[in-house]
Design a protein around this motif. Structure first.
Motif, PDB file in Angstrom:
ATOM      1  N   GLY A 401       0.766  -1.234   0.000  1.00 15.37           N
ATOM      2  CA  GLY A 401       0.000   0.000   0.000  1.00 15.37           C
ATOM      3  C   GLY A 401       0.794   1.280   0.000  1.00 15.37           C
ATOM      4  N   THR A 402       2.114   1.201  -0.184  1.00 16.74           N
ATOM      5  CA  THR A 402       2.925   2.413  -0.207  1.00 16.74           C
ATOM      6  C   THR A 402       2.871   3.058  -1.584  1.00 16.74           C
ATOM      7  OG1 THR A 402       4.857   1.026  -0.643  1.00 16.74           O
ATOM      8  CG2 THR A 402       4.459   1.668   1.641  1.00 16.74           C
ATOM      9  N   ASP A 403       3.451   4.237  -1.711  1.00 19.99           N
ATOM     10  CA  ASP A 403       3.350   4.993  -2.951  1.00 19.99           C
ATOM     11  C   ASP A 403       3.785   4.135  -4.141  1.00 19.99           C
ATOM     12  OD1 ASP A 403       4.235   6.904  -5.134  1.00 19.99           O
ATOM     13  OD2 ASP A 403       3.297   8.276  -3.716  1.00 19.99           O
ATOM     14  N   PRO A 404       2.945   3.998  -5.168  1.00 19.34           N
ATOM     15  CA  PRO A 404       3.249   3.087  -6.268  1.00 19.34           C
ATOM     16  C   PRO A 404       4.075   3.685  -7.394  1.00 19.34           C
ATOM     17  CG  PRO A 404       1.055   3.965  -6.573  1.00 19.34           C
ATOM     18  CD  PRO A 404       1.572   4.564  -5.278  1.00 19.34           C
ATOM     19  N   ALA A 405       4.352   4.993  -7.361  1.00 19.24           N
ATOM     20  CA  ALA A 405       4.914   5.667  -8.540  1.00 19.24           C
ATOM     21  C   ALA A 405       6.228   5.054  -8.989  1.00 19.24           C
ATOM     22  CB  ALA A 405       5.088   7.154  -8.252  1.00 19.24           C
ATOM     23  N   THR A 406       7.119   4.733  -8.067  1.00 21.88           N
ATOM     24  CA  THR A 406       8.427   4.190  -8.437  1.00 21.88           C
ATOM     25  C   THR A 406       8.290   2.885  -9.200  1.00 21.88           C
ATOM     26  OG1 THR A 406       9.528   5.236  -6.557  1.00 21.88           O
ATOM     27  CG2 THR A 406      10.607   3.320  -7.533  1.00 21.88           C
ATOM     28  N   TRP A 548       9.292   5.947  14.813  1.00 15.41           N
ATOM     29  CA  TRP A 548       8.077   6.152  15.607  1.00 15.41           C
ATOM     30  C   TRP A 548       6.910   6.533  14.699  1.00 15.41           C
ATOM     31  CZ3 TRP A 548       5.526   5.057  19.741  1.00 15.41           C
ATOM     32  CH2 TRP A 548       4.433   5.843  20.135  1.00 15.41           C
ATOM     33  N   GLN A 549       7.143   7.438  13.767  1.00 13.24           N
ATOM     34  CA  GLN A 549       6.082   7.830  12.853  1.00 13.24           C
ATOM     35  C   GLN A 549       5.657   6.664  11.964  1.00 13.24           C
ATOM     36  OE1 GLN A 549       4.116  10.587  12.030  1.00 13.24           O
ATOM     37  NE2 GLN A 549       4.666  11.221  14.102  1.00 13.24           N
ATOM     38  N   LEU A 550       6.586   5.795  11.609  1.00  9.09           N
ATOM     39  CA  LEU A 550       6.254   4.660  10.759  1.00  9.09           C
ATOM     40  C   LEU A 550       5.293   3.698  11.456  1.00  9.09           C
ATOM     41  CD1 LEU A 550       6.860   3.397   7.986  1.00  9.09           C
ATOM     42  CD2 LEU A 550       8.713   2.122   9.070  1.00  9.09           C
ATOM     43  N   LEU A 551       5.309   3.682  12.773  1.00  6.15           N
ATOM     44  CA  LEU A 551       4.429   2.802  13.532  1.00  6.15           C
ATOM     45  C   LEU A 551       3.071   3.430  13.820  1.00  6.15           C
ATOM     46  CD1 LEU A 551       7.004   1.197  15.991  1.00  6.15           C
ATOM     47  CD2 LEU A 551       5.886   0.123  14.024  1.00  6.15           C
ATOM     48  N   GLN A 552       2.859   4.675  13.383  1.00  7.94           N
ATOM     49  CA  GLN A 552       1.542   5.296  13.542  1.00  7.94           C
ATOM     50  C   GLN A 552       0.643   4.850  12.406  1.00  7.94           C
ATOM     51  OE1 GLN A 552       1.420   6.867  16.543  1.00  7.94           O
ATOM     52  NE2 GLN A 552       3.554   6.134  16.450  1.00  7.94           N
ATOM     53  N   LYS A 553      -0.650   4.863  12.651  1.00  9.49           N
ATOM     54  CA  LYS A 553      -1.582   4.531  11.585  1.00  9.49           C
ATOM     55  C   LYS A 553      -1.360   5.496  10.419  1.00  9.49           C
ATOM     56  CE  LYS A 553      -5.088   2.495  14.593  1.00  9.49           C
ATOM     57  NZ  LYS A 553      -4.813   1.130  14.118  1.00  9.49           N
ATOM     58  N   PRO A 554      -1.352   4.996   9.196  1.00  8.34           N
ATOM     59  CA  PRO A 554      -0.983   5.827   8.045  1.00  8.34           C
ATOM     60  C   PRO A 554      -1.713   7.161   7.988  1.00  8.34           C
ATOM     61  CG  PRO A 554      -1.151   3.547   7.368  1.00  8.34           C
ATOM     62  CD  PRO A 554      -1.619   3.597   8.789  1.00  8.34           C
ATOM     63  N   GLU A 555      -2.993   7.163   8.299  1.00 15.47           N
ATOM     64  CA  GLU A 555      -3.758   8.407   8.217  1.00 15.47           C
ATOM     65  C   GLU A 555      -3.412   9.385   9.339  1.00 15.47           C
ATOM     66  OE1 GLU A 555      -6.194   5.106  10.139  1.00 15.47           O
ATOM     67  OE2 GLU A 555      -4.944   5.369   8.344  1.00 15.47           O
ATOM     68  N   GLN A 556      -2.639   8.927  10.341  1.00 13.72           N
ATOM     69  CA  GLN A 556      -2.257   9.791  11.451  1.00 13.72           C
ATOM     70  C   GLN A 556      -0.786  10.236  11.379  1.00 13.72           C
ATOM     71  OE1 GLN A 556      -3.235   7.479  14.938  1.00 13.72           O
ATOM     72  NE2 GLN A 556      -5.444   7.660  14.618  1.00 13.72           N
ATOM     73  N   ARG A 557      -0.059   9.795  10.374  1.00 14.81           N
ATOM     74  CA  ARG A 557       1.340  10.202  10.235  1.00 14.81           C
ATOM     75  C   ARG A 557       1.428  11.676   9.839  1.00 14.81           C
ATOM     76  NH1 ARG A 557       2.541   4.806   6.680  1.00 14.81           N
ATOM     77  NH2 ARG A 557       2.676   3.332   8.440  1.00 14.81           N
ATOM     78  N   VAL A 558       2.537  12.308  10.212  1.00 13.82           N
ATOM     79  CA  VAL A 558       2.716  13.714   9.852  1.00 13.82           C
ATOM     80  C   VAL A 558       2.805  13.836   8.326  1.00 13.82           C
ATOM     81  CG1 VAL A 558       3.832  14.338  12.018  1.00 13.82           C
ATOM     82  CG2 VAL A 558       5.232  13.562  10.098  1.00 13.82           C
ATOM     83  N   ARG A 600       1.248   6.685   2.912  1.00 14.37           N
ATOM     84  CA  ARG A 600       0.267   5.683   3.324  1.00 14.37           C
ATOM     85  C   ARG A 600       0.836   4.276   3.163  1.00 14.37           C
ATOM     86  NH1 ARG A 600      -4.662   8.389   3.989  1.00 14.37           N
ATOM     87  NH2 ARG A 600      -4.057  10.527   4.539  1.00 14.37           N
ATOM     88  N   GLY A 601       0.031   3.306   3.566  1.00 13.32           N
ATOM     89  CA  GLY A 601       0.451   1.921   3.462  1.00 13.32           C
ATOM     90  C   GLY A 601       1.376   1.504   4.594  1.00 13.32           C
ATOM     91  N   HIS A 602       1.954   0.309   4.467  1.00 11.02           N
ATOM     92  CA  HIS A 602       2.847  -0.272   5.476  1.00 11.02           C
ATOM     93  C   HIS A 602       2.214  -0.141   6.865  1.00 11.02           C
ATOM     94  CE1 HIS A 602       6.495  -1.280   7.731  1.00 11.02           C
ATOM     95  NE2 HIS A 602       6.952  -1.783   6.598  1.00 11.02           N
ATOM     96  N   ARG A 603       1.104  -0.837   7.051  1.00 17.13           N
ATOM     97  CA  ARG A 603       0.332  -0.755   8.292  1.00 17.13           C
ATOM     98  C   ARG A 603       0.857  -1.702   9.368  1.00 17.13           C
ATOM     99  NH1 ARG A 603      -4.377   2.118   7.302  1.00 17.13           N
ATOM    100  NH2 ARG A 603      -5.046   1.547   9.409  1.00 17.13           N
ATOM    101  N   TYR A 604       1.915  -2.413   9.086  1.00 14.85           N
ATOM    102  CA  TYR A 604       2.410  -3.433  10.005  1.00 14.85           C
ATOM    103  C   TYR A 604       2.850  -2.808  11.327  1.00 14.85           C
ATOM    104  CZ  TYR A 604       2.743  -5.168   5.247  1.00 14.85           C
ATOM    105  OH  TYR A 604       2.462  -5.468   3.939  1.00 14.85           O
ATOM    106  N   GLY A 605       2.318  -3.336  12.418  1.00 11.35           N
ATOM    107  CA  GLY A 605       2.675  -2.848  13.745  1.00 11.35           C
ATOM    108  C   GLY A 605       1.918  -1.618  14.188  1.00 11.35           C
TER     109      GLY A 605
END
Length: 623
Positions: A401-406, A548-558, A600-605
């Motif tokens: 679910g991470t950015d697909p552009a690459t 720490w930010q990576l472990l936040q829910k994607p919609e709540q990341r800065v 977004r994406g990478h919801r693990y943890g």
């Protein structure tokens, strides 16, 4: 305890070692044999740094910094004396290079102008002229600061802003050509005792030609209106986009045959690269023995001034079936050395001499959580086994679910085949090029063409890393030596085709989409997280500032944070984001996620409690 190597001592030792250029060259035939470039002190102060024990001694470290891979930007003497566009301050000044987040070091025989790490001297074998070009270390060395201590991390992703560097270089070249007084200062320094009006006139003619070629390169890779001015910015670059355009626009000599490089990624860390079965963020290249690393590295050089050119073969060659000819400045022996050193590079351990001590109780709890939440993709490899091969996990883009552009750009960007139309895409294998093709196939074809053009040198370079770091009897023959270069190349091409077929088969049903992009068959690579603490920002596109930010829910990341600060945040594990040199923005002014910048994406943890997340962060410091 981690061995700490003072960089001042490293520079002194390396300078003493390299004081005799001939001695250096006798060990590294790829290194320039130019010995008449005067040593010049750096234009400014060099910061005092400490180095961490990553398996390299001082000689290896310095060799990695300044061994050329054949990239050529402008003549070395020009770069030495070029002024910035809007001042008389030298472009290479330490303050200026530091503002671009490159790493100035002392001058030495292999670094006579005191340029930053990774700005290597390359010699043109035909003319004897010295050029400056980037080598691996420019993009894969970083400095991390904490409470006044500056730690140098080998193989870490740079914070450098390549796009800004090159744009300012183009402006400086153009300003020098346009301004008589600026050019006069430049010419007198470049020509020295040989200065006279005629030579100065010739120099200005050459300057104008290179200024134009550089401006064309900037134009081809420019982003269109609507993107943030610093969209690419610090710590990331669309490497695939640049490599594609180096093939389709420059190698095929059609500036309009381009694609927009709008999917920048973080520079990957290098430790573990040689040991992985696949490389690239999208796992698109197999690390097959001998030619796998060589092909990968030649492709990288093509993207950073490797000078690839693909042209119609002369009439007499076409009579016996040769339709195209290939040329470039790529130094395959240099790449063999560089890959050999990368093979022996190890990840940096969290240096408790300089950073807060890891909380063992929290880390123990985090270790168990890591096994539950992370290890199925990011396997744990003990430091003692970092030199062993591993199989990277390849996760479908639609699943992570991470950015697909690459991943999408790498497969779906198209370009005209031009002179390659009707030729086999892989020269010795593959279907024939039609009038248009996937853009990445053009530089891939060019890389294979370069390998086949100099088979003896390519095989020698490819075999060099096979024995790097080995002990004992080095006269024993490696089984890889029993194969011809062409067979190694065919094995690599077959492995690449099998890799692509396997990804398509494992990616699920057609129709997986994000933002309207069909992601069928597209994957991202997950790798062991050894040394992850030293590699912020995170996700492949650098859209998340800390663990720490990576472990936040994607919609709540800065969605906004500053990049460019070298100061480590040891709590959240990332760089300080309250200040920096440019602002990363996930969303545009309307609040819409910018393609290429999604966090977004990478919801693990992300469903863990805060206490569990802090324990997991603490454990990842120990990897």
């Amino acid at each position: 305890m981690t061995k700490i190597i003072p960089l001042a001592a490293a520079v002194t030792a390396a300078s003493a070692l390299l004081a005799g250029c001939s001695a250096f060259n006798s060990d590294n035939e790829n290194h320039s044999h130019i010995t008449d470039i005067a040593r010049i002190q750096p234009a400014g102060a060099i910061p005092q740094r400490v180095g961490l024990d990553q398996g390299w001694n001082d000689e290896t470290r310095w060799n990695f910094w300044f061994t050329s891979q054949g990239a050529r930007i402008i003549p070395y003497n020009w770069f030495t004396w070029l002024e910035q566009a809007d001042s008389t301050e030298l472009f290479r000044s330490t303050d200026h290079m530091e503002s671009l987040r490159y790493l100035p070091v002392a001058s030495a025989a292999s670094n006579p102008a005191g340029l930053p790490i990774g700005f290597a001297l390359d010699e043109d074998d035909k003319t004897g002229e010295a050029w400056v070009g980037l080598t691996c270390a420019a993009c894969h060395t970083n400095q991390i600061d904490y409470n006044g201590t500056k730690m140098l991390i080998e193989g870490a992703p740079t914070l450098g802003n390549f796009v800004l560097f090159f744009s300012q270089l183009v402006d400086a070249l153009n300003a020098t050509n346009m301004d008589d007084a600026k050019f006069e200062r430049f010419a007198r320094n470049v020509l020295g005792n040989e200065y006279d009006p005629e030579r100065a006139s010739d120099l200005r003619q050459n300057l104008g030609e290179i200024a134009l070629a550089s401006a064309e390169r900037r134009m081809v890779n420019d982003l269109p209106a609507g993107y943030d001015s610093d969209f690419t910015s610090y710590a990331r670059l669309d490497a695939f986009g640049n490599i594609q355009n180096a093939g389709s626009a420059f190698a095929l000599h059609d500036l309009n045959n381009r694609n927009t490089p709008n999917a920048p990624v973080s520079y990957p860390f290098l430790w573990g690269t040689h040991q992985s079965d696949v490389v690239q963020w999208n796992a698109s290249a197999p690390n097959t023995p001998v030619v796998g690393p060589l092909v990968r590295n030649i492709g990288e050089v093509v993207g950073v001034f490797g000078g690839l050119s693909i042209e119609e073969a002369p009439f007499w060659q076409r009579l016996w079936g040769k339709q195209t000819r290939y040329s470039s400045s790529v130094d395959m022996i240099g790449l063999g050395h560089l890959e050999s050193w990368v093979k022996t590079l190890r990840s940096p351990a969290w240096p408790q001499q300089y950073l807060p001590v890891v909380d063992a109780v929290k880390a123990a709890e985090g270790a168990a959580l890591y096994q539950q939440q992370c290890a199925s993709c990011h396997q744990v490899i003990p430091r003692a086994k970092e030199g062993e091969k591993y199989i990277a996990v390849k996760t479908p883009v639609a699943e992570v679910g991470t950015d697909p552009a690459t991943a999408w750009n790498a497969v779906y960007h198209q370009a005209k085949s031009l002179v390659l139309e009707g030729e086999k895409s892989k020269i010795i294998a593959g279907s024939k090029f039609e009038s248009t093709t996937d853009a990445i196939s053009i530089p891939v074809n060019g890389v294979i063409g370069m390998v086949l053009k100099e088979p003896g040198k390519a095989l020698k370079a490819g075999l060099m890393p096979m024995r790097a770091g080995e002990k004992g009897n080095k006269t024993l023959k490696n089984p890889a030596e029993d194969k011809s270069l062409e067979q190694h190349l065919k094995d690599h091409i077959e492995a690449r085709q099998q890799l692509i077929a396997g990804e398509v088969a494992s990616s699920g049903a057609a129709g997986n989409k994000i933002n309207g992009l069909d992601l069928t068959g597209l994957v991202y690579k997950a790798r062991p997280l050894n040394g992850i603490w030293a590699t912020a920002p995170f996700l492949h596109n650098g859209s998340v500032p800390s663990l720490w930010q990576l472990l936040q829910k994607p919609e709540q990341r800065v969605t906004e944070f500053w990049v460019g600060s070298r100061e480590l945040d040891p709590v959240n594990v990332g760089f300080v984001t309250a200040e920096g040199l440019s602002e990363f923005r996930v969303t545009d002014d309307t609040g819409r996620i910018q393609p290429g910048n999604s966090n977004r994406g990478h919801r693990y943890g992300t469903d863990l409690s805060d206490a569990q997340k802090w324990a997991l962060v603490e454990y990842m410091k120990t990897l």
